[in-house]
Design an enzyme around this catalytic site. Structure first.
Site, PDB file in Angstrom:
ATOM      1  N   THR A 172      -1.537   5.477   2.664  1.00 38.23           N
ATOM      2  CA  THR A 172      -2.695   4.598   2.700  1.00 38.23           C
ATOM      3  C   THR A 172      -2.696   3.930   3.873  1.00 38.23           C
ATOM      4  OG1 THR A 172      -2.993   4.713   0.125  1.00 38.23           O
ATOM      5  CG2 THR A 172      -4.108   3.058   1.273  1.00 38.23           C
ATOM      6  N   ARG A 232      -5.969   6.414  -6.812  1.00 37.05           N
ATOM      7  CA  ARG A 232      -5.955   8.047  -6.962  1.00 37.05           C
ATOM      8  C   ARG A 232      -5.918   8.742  -8.264  1.00 37.05           C
ATOM      9  NH1 ARG A 232      -0.067   8.265  -3.561  1.00 37.05           N
ATOM     10  NH2 ARG A 232      -0.499  10.383  -3.679  1.00 37.05           N
ATOM     11  N   LEU A 271       0.806  -1.079   0.002  1.00 38.50           N
ATOM     12  CA  LEU A 271      -0.011  -0.087   0.027  1.00 38.50           C
ATOM     13  C   LEU A 271       0.841   1.279  -0.130  1.00 38.50           C
ATOM     14  CD1 LEU A 271      -2.779  -0.978   2.756  1.00 38.50           C
ATOM     15  CD2 LEU A 271      -3.015  -1.210   0.407  1.00 38.50           C
ATOM     16  N   ASP A 272       0.394   2.458  -0.416  1.00 34.88           N
ATOM     17  CA  ASP A 272       0.972   3.411  -0.609  1.00 34.88           C
ATOM     18  C   ASP A 272       1.380   3.961   0.879  1.00 34.88           C
ATOM     19  OD1 ASP A 272       0.905   3.614  -3.071  1.00 34.88           O
ATOM     20  OD2 ASP A 272      -0.625   5.086  -3.339  1.00 34.88           O
ATOM     21  N   ARG A 273       2.445   4.787   1.100  1.00 41.67           N
ATOM     22  CA  ARG A 273       2.835   5.304   2.329  1.00 41.67           C
ATOM     23  C   ARG A 273       1.670   5.745   3.286  1.00 41.67           C
ATOM     24  NH1 ARG A 273       4.519   9.846   4.960  1.00 41.67           N
ATOM     25  NH2 ARG A 273       6.255   9.625   6.676  1.00 41.67           N
TER      26      ARG A 273
END
Length: 320
Positions: free
Chosen positions: A135, A232, A131-133
């Site tokens: 998220t 996003r 997951l993105d930082r």
């Protein structure tokens, strides 16, 4: 990123890594050892965690001195408490906090989700998706090599089903599908664009709008693919970027409530268990910053089995 690179030649051959770093950077031995300890030193492209390892002729040493404007020697923030959502002999699923990277960054060991799970298990964890930082939400790891491989196949072959929730800008239709390829945006480094105008990778997202107001929407997102920044970029293409997502133009506030980070949460994950083959569903509670938007409009967070979006309702086409 600020770094220093040198080659093991002459007097450096045979010296300990920390000693060589201290000599080349002209820093105290204690500082050089700390650079090794925090994971800022690489020897022949591999992170070196042994300050006493001896260099051989020709080895290239790279030292990360600064990353994202922060010194490698800066004190790391206190590690967050790890919330375990599910665990058995093969699998561990955790709730990744927002602000935590999935794996160690180049200049530092410790503080990533991989590190936190590894510390909990007392051994290395098998990361199979990221997951993105910013998220938050469900992330699964394999506890054995076999389990890690089987879990990775669930994602690679498209069998894993994911449900995200987010607060976005206004203007989303009741439901739909975004079928826009993703490609790196050449004009904005670090950002992806959703458009058919470039030779991008296929990306498919279903969505169901849970609340559509004049100031913001609350939305359920069901990605069929797992591309970098997919949700996003797709929401930005629909004209409703995620609140708090500064990189994609998301508003920092809506309805009088601040969005201090990208308000995207991986709320549920369904995939085959690596040993039994039965469907394993794991859900993560929505964090308080995003939950405020649900509460403000009286919308319940989706729960239970991941339900497909009604077919035939397609989101607006490519806007670029």
């Amino acid at each position: 990123m600020k770094r220093r690179t040198f080659r093991a030649e002459g007097a450096l051959v045979g010296r300990a890594v920390a000693d060589a770093v201290a000599s080349e950077l002209a820093v105290p031995a204690t500082e050089a050892r700390k650079l090794v300890d925090v994971g800022a030193v690489y020897v022949s492209g591999r992170r070196s965690r042994d300050a006493q390892a001896r260099l051989t002729a020709g080895q290239v040493v790279m030292v990360v001195l600064e990353e994202s404007g922060q010194s490698s020697l800066a004190e790391a923030p206190a590690a967050p408490v790890l919330r375990v959502l599910y665990e058995d002999a093969d699998v561990i699923a955790v709730d990744k906090p927002a602000g935590v990277t999935a794996q160690p960054t180049e200049g530092r060991v410790g503080g990533s989700l991989v590190d936190l799970v590894g510390a909990h298990l007392g051994r290395e964890a098998g990361l199979v998706h990221r997951l993105d930082r910013e998220t938050s939400g469900v992330t699964v790891f394999g506890k054995t090599a076999e389990a890690t491989s089987a879990l990775a196949a669930e994602f690679r072959e498209g069998r894993a089903r994911k449900r995200y929730v987010a607060a976005t800008g206004p203007g989303l239709p009741p439901s739909g599908t975004v079928d826009l390829p993703l490609s790196k945006d050449p004009s904005r480094p670090g950002r992806w664009r959703a458009t058919r105008a470039a030779n991008g990778v296929p990306a498919l997202t279903d969505f169901r709008t849970l609340h559509a107001g004049a100031e913001f929407c609350v939305v359920e997102l069901l990605p069929h693919t797992g591309r970098t920044h997919q949700l996003r970029a797709h929401l930005t293409a629909l004209g409703a970027p995620i609140l708090g997502d500064a990189r994609y133009g998301g508003a920092p506030k809506a309805g009088g409530v601040e969005a201090l980070r990208c308000l995207l949460h991986a709320q549920a994950l369904e995939l085959g268990h690596p040993r039994t083959g039965k469907v394993l569903r794991v859900e993560a509670p929505v964090p308080e910053d995003l939950l405020r938007f649900f509460s403000a409009v009286g919308v319940a967070v989706p729960q239970g089995p991941i339900a497909a979006v009604e077919e035939g309702r397609v989101a607006p086409a490519d806007r670029e």
